[in-house]
Motif scaffolding. Structure first.
Motif, PDB file in Angstrom:
ATOM      1  N   SER A 258      -8.092  11.512 -15.579  1.00  0.00           N
ATOM      2  CA  SER A 258      -6.822  12.014 -15.645  1.00  0.00           C
ATOM      3  C   SER A 258      -5.169  11.541 -15.847  1.00  0.00           C
ATOM      4  O   SER A 258      -5.345  10.610 -14.538  1.00  0.00           O
ATOM      5  N   TRP A 259      -4.584  11.501 -16.725  1.00  0.00           N
ATOM      6  CA  TRP A 259      -4.049  10.081 -16.398  1.00  0.00           C
ATOM      7  C   TRP A 259      -2.702  10.943 -14.948  1.00  0.00           C
ATOM      8  O   TRP A 259      -2.310   9.968 -14.382  1.00  0.00           O
ATOM      9  N   SER A 260      -2.286  11.284 -15.336  1.00  0.00           N
ATOM     10  CA  SER A 260      -1.436  12.282 -14.240  1.00  0.00           C
ATOM     11  C   SER A 260      -2.530  11.885 -12.296  1.00  0.00           C
ATOM     12  O   SER A 260      -1.356  11.669 -12.178  1.00  0.00           O
ATOM     13  N   LEU A 261      -3.579  12.226 -12.238  1.00  0.00           N
ATOM     14  CA  LEU A 261      -4.783  12.146 -11.110  1.00  0.00           C
ATOM     15  C   LEU A 261      -4.278  10.400 -11.467  1.00  0.00           C
ATOM     16  O   LEU A 261      -4.396  10.200  -9.710  1.00  0.00           O
ATOM     17  N   LEU A 262      -4.242   9.599 -12.065  1.00  0.00           N
ATOM     18  CA  LEU A 262      -4.676   7.705 -12.232  1.00  0.00           C
ATOM     19  C   LEU A 262      -3.073   8.076 -11.322  1.00  0.00           C
ATOM     20  O   LEU A 262      -2.713   6.769 -10.882  1.00  0.00           O
ATOM     21  N   ASN A 263      -1.918   8.161 -12.272  1.00  0.00           N
ATOM     22  CA  ASN A 263      -0.718   8.105 -11.841  1.00  0.00           C
ATOM     23  C   ASN A 263      -0.084   8.519 -10.235  1.00  0.00           C
ATOM     24  O   ASN A 263      -0.128   7.503  -9.571  1.00  0.00           O
ATOM     25  N   THR A 264      -0.848   9.476  -9.980  1.00  0.00           N
ATOM     26  CA  THR A 264      -0.629   9.910  -8.882  1.00  0.00           C
ATOM     27  C   THR A 264      -1.303   8.583  -7.464  1.00  0.00           C
ATOM     28  O   THR A 264      -0.785   8.308  -6.709  1.00  0.00           O
ATOM     29  N   ALA A 265      -3.061   8.222  -7.911  1.00  0.00           N
ATOM     30  CA  ALA A 265      -3.304   7.898  -6.973  1.00  0.00           C
ATOM     31  C   ALA A 265      -1.952   6.222  -6.882  1.00  0.00           C
ATOM     32  O   ALA A 265      -2.188   5.827  -5.633  1.00  0.00           O
ATOM     33  N   ILE A 266      -1.886   6.000  -8.334  1.00  0.00           N
ATOM     34  CA  ILE A 266      -1.377   4.566  -7.567  1.00  0.00           C
ATOM     35  C   ILE A 266       0.104   4.628  -7.012  1.00  0.00           C
ATOM     36  O   ILE A 266       0.450   4.077  -5.906  1.00  0.00           O
ATOM     37  N   PHE A 267       0.754   5.487  -7.819  1.00  0.00           N
ATOM     38  CA  PHE A 267       2.078   6.301  -6.532  1.00  0.00           C
ATOM     39  C   PHE A 267       1.721   5.908  -5.030  1.00  0.00           C
ATOM     40  O   PHE A 267       2.626   5.228  -4.382  1.00  0.00           O
ATOM     41  N   ILE A 268       0.957   6.487  -4.705  1.00  0.00           N
ATOM     42  CA  ILE A 268       0.707   6.871  -3.334  1.00  0.00           C
ATOM     43  C   ILE A 268       0.061   5.535  -2.737  1.00  0.00           C
ATOM     44  O   ILE A 268       0.558   5.234  -1.424  1.00  0.00           O
ATOM     45  N   ALA A 269      -0.384   4.887  -3.569  1.00  0.00           N
ATOM     46  CA  ALA A 269      -0.985   3.599  -3.108  1.00  0.00           C
ATOM     47  C   ALA A 269       0.353   2.620  -2.961  1.00  0.00           C
ATOM     48  O   ALA A 269      -0.092   1.990  -1.803  1.00  0.00           O
ATOM     49  N   ILE A 270       1.022   2.595  -3.923  1.00  0.00           N
ATOM     50  CA  ILE A 270       1.990   2.134  -3.271  1.00  0.00           C
ATOM     51  C   ILE A 270       3.196   1.422  -2.632  1.00  0.00           C
ATOM     52  O   ILE A 270       3.989   1.032  -1.491  1.00  0.00           O
ATOM     53  N   VAL A 271       3.156   3.280  -2.566  1.00  0.00           N
ATOM     54  CA  VAL A 271       3.779   3.876  -1.116  1.00  0.00           C
ATOM     55  C   VAL A 271       4.191   2.823   0.230  1.00  0.00           C
ATOM     56  O   VAL A 271       5.301   2.112   1.153  1.00  0.00           O
ATOM     57  N   PRO A 272       2.482   2.799   0.637  1.00  0.00           N
ATOM     58  CA  PRO A 272       3.180   2.133   2.188  1.00  0.00           C
ATOM     59  C   PRO A 272       3.448   0.583   1.810  1.00  0.00           C
ATOM     60  O   PRO A 272       4.268   0.151   3.041  1.00  0.00           O
ATOM     61  N   THR A 273       3.343   0.208   0.857  1.00  0.00           N
ATOM     62  CA  THR A 273       4.094  -1.272   0.542  1.00  0.00           C
ATOM     63  C   THR A 273       5.348  -1.280   0.568  1.00  0.00           C
ATOM     64  O   THR A 273       5.760  -2.100   0.930  1.00  0.00           O
ATOM     65  N   LEU A 274       6.154   0.040   0.241  1.00  0.00           N
ATOM     66  CA  LEU A 274       7.482  -0.190   0.097  1.00  0.00           C
ATOM     67  C   LEU A 274       7.559  -0.006   0.711  1.00  0.00           C
ATOM     68  O   LEU A 274       8.701  -0.283   1.245  1.00  0.00           O
ATOM     69  N   VAL A 275       7.497   1.150   1.974  1.00  0.00           N
ATOM     70  CA  VAL A 275       7.810   1.136   3.331  1.00  0.00           C
ATOM     71  C   VAL A 275       7.999   0.017   4.041  1.00  0.00           C
ATOM     72  O   VAL A 275       9.381  -0.522   4.664  1.00  0.00           O
ATOM     73  N   LEU A 276       6.984  -0.397   3.796  1.00  0.00           N
ATOM     74  CA  LEU A 276       6.758  -2.135   5.511  1.00  0.00           C
ATOM     75  C   LEU A 276       7.834  -2.901   4.689  1.00  0.00           C
ATOM     76  O   LEU A 276       8.596  -3.806   5.297  1.00  0.00           O
ATOM     77  N   VAL A 277       8.037  -2.726   3.290  1.00  0.00           N
ATOM     78  CA  VAL A 277       9.066  -4.051   2.755  1.00  0.00           C
ATOM     79  C   VAL A 277      10.484  -3.432   3.869  1.00  0.00           C
ATOM     80  O   VAL A 277      11.030  -4.967   3.306  1.00  0.00           O
ATOM     81  N   VAL A 278      10.393  -2.560   2.903  1.00  0.00           N
ATOM     82  CA  VAL A 278      11.948  -2.296   3.356  1.00  0.00           C
ATOM     83  C   VAL A 278      12.445  -1.672   4.727  1.00  0.00           C
ATOM     84  O   VAL A 278      13.443  -2.839   5.500  1.00  0.00           O
TER      85      VAL A 278
END
Lengths: 295, 350
Positions: A258-278
């Motif tokens: 499912s596209w929306s599921l894949l996108n969900t996983a992608i976004f979740i995977a991005i979050v930790p790096t975003l937090v750390l960078v900030v």
């Protein structure tokens, strides 16, 4: 300075850069909140059914999205891999943070010695360290696999941590040694006269001054580990040591997912790096700026 | 407080010899200035005393005890660096107390000594600032304060004023002289600035090419330079050198006037050692005025004598009425003339 750049050109370039970096993140966020039906139907508006968090709910709780149950065709679209995302995030976090800490712990003292002291074999060992990333990673997979196997570390986070640390260490040492070399020699001569041993000079003088650089190289080591795929895939096995890069690849390989599921996983995977960078970035930039206005 | 003694001290960097067989004995509580052009080995010599450079050959004694093998921190010295070398991440207070903290001195004692040093140097209001919040002069004072709190036997200064502007330099020069009187400690001071050397030193050591050219009290060196190098290095404007070439050629009248010994090869006269006359007389040589620099209290007159390779500089009190193109009669004062032989060594005669 020979005049300022045209604000329009600057704006255009900034917008392009934002489009290429922020755009995909935004798209994956959007994709994760909109059901597949709407996403794939060119006839209807994107927000026809509004936004929902079904994808996130499934990833974290296992509760099947209503849409799939209704269509009775959910089996192929729901991937088990998506359920592994939370655990793999924890794995990745542990692995990347450990690689980062180990890089700083091992890399900073090594860089300091390379930058400030003479010792037998210095040139050779530095050359070896700097040139080692030139060996293609693929060529190392088998030997490292066998090595970790003999150490009983296959399928463990420890094994991956060690390999990721070793992969990032040359960069850490190189970047930090350049920084340590730029520090004025007189600072360390003063420290010598002030009863500092080598380690104390490193610990009390060099380290506090290098904190911004150490933050930046640590972040670099974290990212390198977080996004590393090949060694993680080969060494994690099928067990619970899988980091998020491996799980994401498994998810993306499933052509029916499912596209929306894949996108969900992608976004979740991005979050930790975003937090750390900030978190780290502000500190890094502030440090760099405060260092630059000496005079 | 301690004496410092160097016995045949040599420093080699590979094939290059930076300091060659230096013998020097510095008394307890003396302020000695090492002066010389860049690359003369003065800083290397200081760094060897500090323990920041190893000694290739020879012996160093501090307070009468051999110090060659003593670690820099244990030599009882404190050093003030040209770049100040303050720790940027520490406050003034932490900078000044750092060495004591590393020694494990108790907090009360550190605070007491830091306060005392701060009072001496007028730094009381700045103790909680970081180096980057200080001006150049304040930083230099903190660097000196850092040395004071350690209560060393010997202070070493490595061109401490060369990063300051001219006004501040003059002010800090006075302050260092005052500090020496107040602390009453041995001080070794390195500079390439001969004015600093002349004004600060109890004894000047002139170095060139890794060797000592001459040492002695400032005025002694100024009035009786041992050789051409020292004569040319000390004094501003520089001493005029006139090649004599046997009979003296163009300046033969001066030779008759001064009557130096036959082996004299060069005549040296400081700018204030000439007399300018309007009319020729015995011992005068005609010279053409090339340029007149009016400095207010003095005038510098640059003169050309036909046949001499360099212009001569003559210093006159007050302002001068001379103009470029004028011709005057020039005569050196015998008392203030120096002669040097072919090797550059001074010849004493009268």
């Amino acid at each position: 300075m020979a005049g300022r750049a045209n604000p329009w050109t600057t704006g255009l370039f900034a917008a392009l850069i934002l489009l290429f970096t922020g755009g995909p993140v935004l798209l994956s966020l959007l994709g994760s909140l909109i059901p597949d039906r709407v996403l794939l139907d060119q006839g209807s508006s994107l927000f026809a059914e509004g936004l929902n968090f079904d994808g996130y709910r499934y990833v974290f709780t296992g509760e099947l999205p209503r849409a799939y149950q209704a269509e009775n065709a959910n089996r192929a679209m729901i991937s088990d891999a998506a359920r592994q995302v939370p655990a793999s995030l924890i794995n990745s976090g542990i692995i990347a943070l450990s690689a980062m800490v180990l890089n700083i712990l091992l890399g900073a003292p090594a860089a300091f010695l390379f930058a400030r002291y003479l010792f037998p074999g210095k040139k050779l060992s530095f050359l070896f360290l700097i040139l080692s990333p030139l060996v293609p990673a693929v060529a190392l997979v088998t030997p490292i696999y066998i090595m970790l196997q003999s150490m009983g570390l296959l399928g463990t986070r420890t094994g991956i941590i060690l390999v990721h640390t070793a992969r990032a260490l040359p960069f850490t040492v190189l970047i930090l040694s350049v920084f340590f070399r730029k520090m004025p020699a007189e600072l360390f001569e003063a420290a010598t006269l002030d009863h500092c041993s080598r380690f104390q000079a490193f610990w009390r003088i060099a380290l506090p001054l290098a904190l911004p650089s150490i933050g930046a190289t640590g972040l670099f080591a974290f990212m390198l580990s977080y996004s590393e795929y090949m060694f993680a895939m080969v060494l994690s096995g099928d067990a619970g040591a899988r980091p998020v890069s491996v799980v994401m690849a498994a998810l993306a390989r499933n052509t029916d997912v499912s596209w929306s599921l894949l996108n969900t996983a992608i976004f979740i995977a991005i979050v930790p790096t975003l937090v750390l960078v900030v978190l780290v970035w502000r500190f890094v930039v502030e440090g760099l700026l405060s260092g630059s206005v000496k005079g | 407080m301690a004496s410092v003694e160097l016995r045949n001290v040599t420093k080699r960097f590979g094939a290059f010899t930076a300091v060659q067989g230096v013998d020097l004995s510095i008394r307890d509580r003396e302020l000695v200035v090492f002066v010389g052009p860049s690359g003369c080995g003065k800083s290397t010599l200081l760094r060897m005393i500090a323990g920041l450079e190893s000694i290739s050959a020879g012996e160093l004694l501090i307070g009468g005890r051999p110090a060659n093998q003593v670690a820099a921190a244990n030599r009882g010295i404190a050093m003030v660096f040209q770049s100040y070398a303050l720790y940027p991440h520490m406050t003034v207070r932490e900078n000044m107390g750092f060495a004591l903290r590393m020694l494990g001195t108790d907090r009360g004692e550190i605070e007491r000594r830091v306060r005392a040093a701060a009072a001496t140097l007028q730094l009381e209001g700045l103790l909680d600032r970081r180096p980057k919040e200080l001006s150049g002069g304040q930083r230099q004072r903190v660097a000196i304060g850092r040395a004071i709190t350690r209560e060393p036997d010997v202070f070493l200064f490595d061109e401490p004023l060369s990063n300051l502007d001219a006004g501040l330099r003059a002010q800090m020069r006075v302050e260092i002289a005052r500090l020496h009187r107040q602390l009453d400690t041995t001080m070794i001071y390195v500079t390439h600035d001969q004015v600093e050397a002349m004004t600060l030193a109890e004894r000047i050591v002139v170095l060139n090419g890794g060797r000592i050219e001459q040492q002695g009290a400032p005025l002694e060196l100024y009035e009786r330079p041992a050789n051409r190098f020292v004569a040319g290095f000390l004094g501003q404007p520089r001493m005029n050198f006139v090649p004599l070439g046997g009979t003296g050629g163009q300046v033969a009248p001066w030779l008759e006037l001064l009557a130096p010994p036959g082996r004299a090869a060069t005549l040296g006269v400081r700018p204030d050692g000439f007399e300018i006359h309007a009319a020729p007389s015995a011992g005068t040589v005609p010279a053409e005025v090339v340029l007149v620099e009016q400095l207010g209290n003095v005038s510098l007159i640059h003169l050309r004598i036909d046949g001499l390779p360099d212009l001569l500089t003559v210093e006159q009190r007050d302002k001068s009425d001379l103009r470029s193109g004028d011709t005057v009669q020039l005569q050196p004062q015998p008392r203030r003339s120096h002669v040097f032989d072919n090797s550059g060594a001074r010849i004493d005669w009268s």
